[in-house]
Scaffold this motif. Structure first.
Motif, PDB file in Angstrom:
ATOM      1  N   ALA A   1       0.809  -1.223   0.000  1.00  0.00           N
ATOM      2  CA  ALA A   1       0.000   0.000   0.000  1.00  0.00           C
ATOM      3  C   ALA A   1       0.836   1.264   0.000  1.00  0.00           C
ATOM      4  N   CYS A   2       1.932   1.218  -0.727  1.00  0.00           N
ATOM      5  CA  CYS A   2       2.746   2.422  -0.892  1.00  0.00           C
ATOM      6  C   CYS A   2       2.037   3.349  -1.879  1.00  0.00           C
ATOM      7  N   GLY A   3       2.576   4.499  -2.086  1.00  0.00           N
ATOM      8  CA  GLY A   3       1.995   5.430  -3.051  1.00  0.00           C
ATOM      9  C   GLY A   3       1.284   6.561  -2.359  1.00  0.00           C
ATOM     10  N   SER A   4      -0.017   6.642  -2.560  1.00  0.00           N
ATOM     11  CA  SER A   4      -0.775   7.780  -2.042  1.00  0.00           C
ATOM     12  C   SER A   4      -1.345   7.479  -0.656  1.00  0.00           C
ATOM     13  N   SER A   5      -2.004   8.471  -0.111  1.00  0.00           N
ATOM     14  CA  SER A   5      -2.606   8.328   1.220  1.00  0.00           C
ATOM     15  C   SER A   5      -4.059   7.885   1.115  1.00  0.00           C
ATOM     16  N   ARG A   6      -4.398   7.196   0.077  1.00  0.00           N
ATOM     17  CA  ARG A   6      -5.774   6.815  -0.251  1.00  0.00           C
ATOM     18  C   ARG A   6      -6.415   5.910   0.801  1.00  0.00           C
ATOM     19  N   GLU A   7      -7.275   6.483   1.640  1.00  0.00           N
ATOM     20  CA  GLU A   7      -7.983   5.711   2.657  1.00  0.00           C
ATOM     21  C   GLU A   7      -8.952   4.717   2.017  1.00  0.00           C
ATOM     22  N   HIS A   8      -9.358   5.004   0.790  1.00  0.00           N
ATOM     23  CA  HIS A   8     -10.261   4.107   0.074  1.00  0.00           C
ATOM     24  C   HIS A   8      -9.664   2.708  -0.087  1.00  0.00           C
ATOM     25  N   ALA A   9      -8.336   2.598  -0.082  1.00  0.00           N
ATOM     26  CA  ALA A   9      -7.700   1.278  -0.176  1.00  0.00           C
ATOM     27  C   ALA A   9      -8.081   0.428   1.035  1.00  0.00           C
ATOM     28  N   VAL A  10      -8.061   1.035   2.203  1.00  0.00           N
ATOM     29  CA  VAL A  10      -8.471   0.334   3.422  1.00  0.00           C
ATOM     30  C   VAL A  10      -9.956  -0.017   3.338  1.00  0.00           C
ATOM     31  N   TRP A  11     -10.767   0.933   2.911  1.00  0.00           N
ATOM     32  CA  TRP A  11     -12.207   0.682   2.796  1.00  0.00           C
ATOM     33  C   TRP A  11     -12.490  -0.487   1.864  1.00  0.00           C
ATOM     34  N   ALA A  12     -11.786  -0.544   0.729  1.00  0.00           N
ATOM     35  CA  ALA A  12     -12.012  -1.617  -0.245  1.00  0.00           C
ATOM     36  C   ALA A  12     -11.632  -2.971   0.346  1.00  0.00           C
ATOM     37  N   LEU A  13     -10.500  -3.031   1.027  1.00  0.00           N
ATOM     38  CA  LEU A  13     -10.076  -4.289   1.647  1.00  0.00           C
ATOM     39  C   LEU A  13     -11.097  -4.758   2.681  1.00  0.00           C
ATOM     40  N   MET A  14     -11.567  -3.833   3.503  1.00  0.00           N
ATOM     41  CA  MET A  14     -12.525  -4.194   4.547  1.00  0.00           C
ATOM     42  C   MET A  14     -13.886  -4.559   3.960  1.00  0.00           C
ATOM     43  N   ASP A  15     -14.338  -3.811   2.973  1.00  0.00           N
ATOM     44  CA  ASP A  15     -15.632  -4.105   2.360  1.00  0.00           C
ATOM     45  C   ASP A  15     -15.602  -5.467   1.661  1.00  0.00           C
ATOM     46  N   PHE A  16     -14.432  -5.862   1.189  1.00  0.00           N
ATOM     47  CA  PHE A  16     -14.278  -7.172   0.553  1.00  0.00           C
ATOM     48  C   PHE A  16     -14.360  -8.295   1.589  1.00  0.00           C
ATOM     49  N   GLY A  17     -14.056  -7.954   2.850  1.00  0.00           N
ATOM     50  CA  GLY A  17     -14.167  -8.942   3.919  1.00  0.00           C
ATOM     51  C   GLY A  17     -12.900  -9.179   4.720  1.00  0.00           C
ATOM     52  N   PHE A  18     -11.840  -8.449   4.405  1.00  0.00           N
ATOM     53  CA  PHE A  18     -10.592  -8.648   5.138  1.00  0.00           C
ATOM     54  C   PHE A  18     -10.634  -7.929   6.482  1.00  0.00           C
ATOM     55  N   LYS A  19     -10.102  -8.611   7.505  1.00  0.00           N
ATOM     56  CA  LYS A  19      -9.941  -8.027   8.836  1.00  0.00           C
ATOM     57  C   LYS A  19      -8.476  -7.738   9.130  1.00  0.00           C
ATOM     58  N   ALA A  20      -7.581  -8.367   8.357  1.00  0.00           N
ATOM     59  CA  ALA A  20      -6.145  -8.194   8.587  1.00  0.00           C
ATOM     60  C   ALA A  20      -5.389  -8.351   7.277  1.00  0.00           C
ATOM     61  N   VAL A  21      -4.268  -7.645   7.196  1.00  0.00           N
ATOM     62  CA  VAL A  21      -3.315  -7.803   6.101  1.00  0.00           C
ATOM     63  C   VAL A  21      -1.978  -8.117   6.758  1.00  0.00           C
ATOM     64  N   VAL A  22      -1.320  -9.156   6.269  1.00  0.00           N
ATOM     65  CA  VAL A  22      -0.031  -9.579   6.814  1.00  0.00           C
ATOM     66  C   VAL A  22       1.029  -9.324   5.757  1.00  0.00           C
ATOM     67  N   SER A  23       2.118  -8.686   6.163  1.00  0.00           N
ATOM     68  CA  SER A  23       3.217  -8.374   5.249  1.00  0.00           C
ATOM     69  C   SER A  23       4.507  -8.239   6.053  1.00  0.00           C
ATOM     70  N   THR A  24       5.599  -8.082   5.323  1.00  0.00           N
ATOM     71  CA  THR A  24       6.869  -7.811   5.992  1.00  0.00           C
ATOM     72  C   THR A  24       7.032  -6.316   6.257  1.00  0.00           C
ATOM     73  N   SER A  25       6.238  -5.480   5.560  1.00  0.00           N
ATOM     74  CA  SER A  25       6.266  -4.034   5.800  1.00  0.00           C
ATOM     75  C   SER A  25       5.087  -3.363   5.106  1.00  0.00           C
ATOM     76  N   PHE A  26       4.686  -2.217   5.657  1.00  0.00           N
ATOM     77  CA  PHE A  26       3.583  -1.427   5.123  1.00  0.00           C
ATOM     78  C   PHE A  26       4.029   0.010   4.944  1.00  0.00           C
ATOM     79  N   ALA A  27       3.395   0.692   3.995  1.00  0.00           N
ATOM     80  CA  ALA A  27       3.577   2.135   3.896  1.00  0.00           C
ATOM     81  C   ALA A  27       2.989   2.761   5.160  1.00  0.00           C
ATOM     82  N   ASP A  28       3.669   3.762   5.710  1.00  0.00           N
ATOM     83  CA  ASP A  28       3.254   4.357   6.981  1.00  0.00           C
ATOM     84  C   ASP A  28       1.835   4.918   6.964  1.00  0.00           C
ATOM     85  N   ILE A  29       1.470   5.629   5.897  1.00  0.00           N
ATOM     86  CA  ILE A  29       0.136   6.238   5.841  1.00  0.00           C
ATOM     87  C   ILE A  29      -0.935   5.154   5.782  1.00  0.00           C
ATOM     88  N   PHE A  30      -0.698   4.101   5.008  1.00  0.00           N
ATOM     89  CA  PHE A  30      -1.651   3.000   4.954  1.00  0.00           C
ATOM     90  C   PHE A  30      -1.816   2.380   6.337  1.00  0.00           C
TER      91      PHE A  30
END
Length: 172
Positions: A61-90
């Motif tokens: 989730a690097c790039g922009s500060s788009r909160e809609h990315a979080v909304w889309a993941l949650m609306d799809f049904g995700f409660k968690a994302v697992v990674s080795t690192s995340f963009a700070d704003i995301f």
């Protein structure tokens, strides 16, 4: 918050927010239905409904500060994302919306193939892999409290309204 789920994987590194939810879908202010467009322009990212955990490559989730990315993941049904690192704003947007961004080391990440079943326990801050190890993950205490209690920043403040009122009464 404790739940178990098989994982789905999008293992590529540096997936930006425009790949998560393309710009043409961010004109909405209602979160409902936005998950239909998750990874819309990335047919190589096949995610199917039924999983509550997305495993992603590093710098997710690097790039922009788009909160809609979080909304889309949650609306799809995700409660968690697992990674080795995340963009700070995301990461901050995720926590404010009660989506858990869980950072694991590369060895643990390598164990998380498609369909691997995991159990996530926010209170204990653990991610347990079925038939495998259990690892702890970091989360700040404020975000943890808000997610566990189902409140946002305003709800947290309102929870302390009697103490705030007492302070105001005493100091005026």
């Amino acid at each position: 918050m404790k739940f178990s789920s098989p994982v789905v994987c999008v293992p590529r590194e540096n997936i930006d927010t425009d790949q998560i939810i393309p710009a043409r879908f961010v004109k909405v202010t209602d979160k409902a239905g936005i998950g239909e467009h998750l990874f819309e322009d990335r047919p190589d990212f096949r995610v199917s409904k039924g999983s509550e955990v997305l495993v992603a490559g590093g710098n997710f989730a690097c790039g922009s500060s788009r909160e809609h990315a979080v909304w889309a993941l949650m609306d799809f049904g995700f409660k968690a994302v697992v990674s080795t690192s995340f963009a700070d704003i995301f990461r901050q947007n995720a926590l404010k919306n009660a989506l858990l961004p869980i950072v694991v080391d590369r060895e643990t990440h390598a164990l998380l193939g498609p369909g691997t079943r995991v159990t996530i326990d926010l209170a204990a801050q653990t991610l347990s892999i079925a038939g495998g190890p259990s690892v702890t993950f970091a989360i700040d205490s404020f975000s943890k409290t808000c997610i566990l209690e189902g409140i946002d920043e305003i709800g947290y403040i309102l929870k302390h309204e009697p103490a705030i009122a007492a302070f105001e009464k005493q100091n005026h």
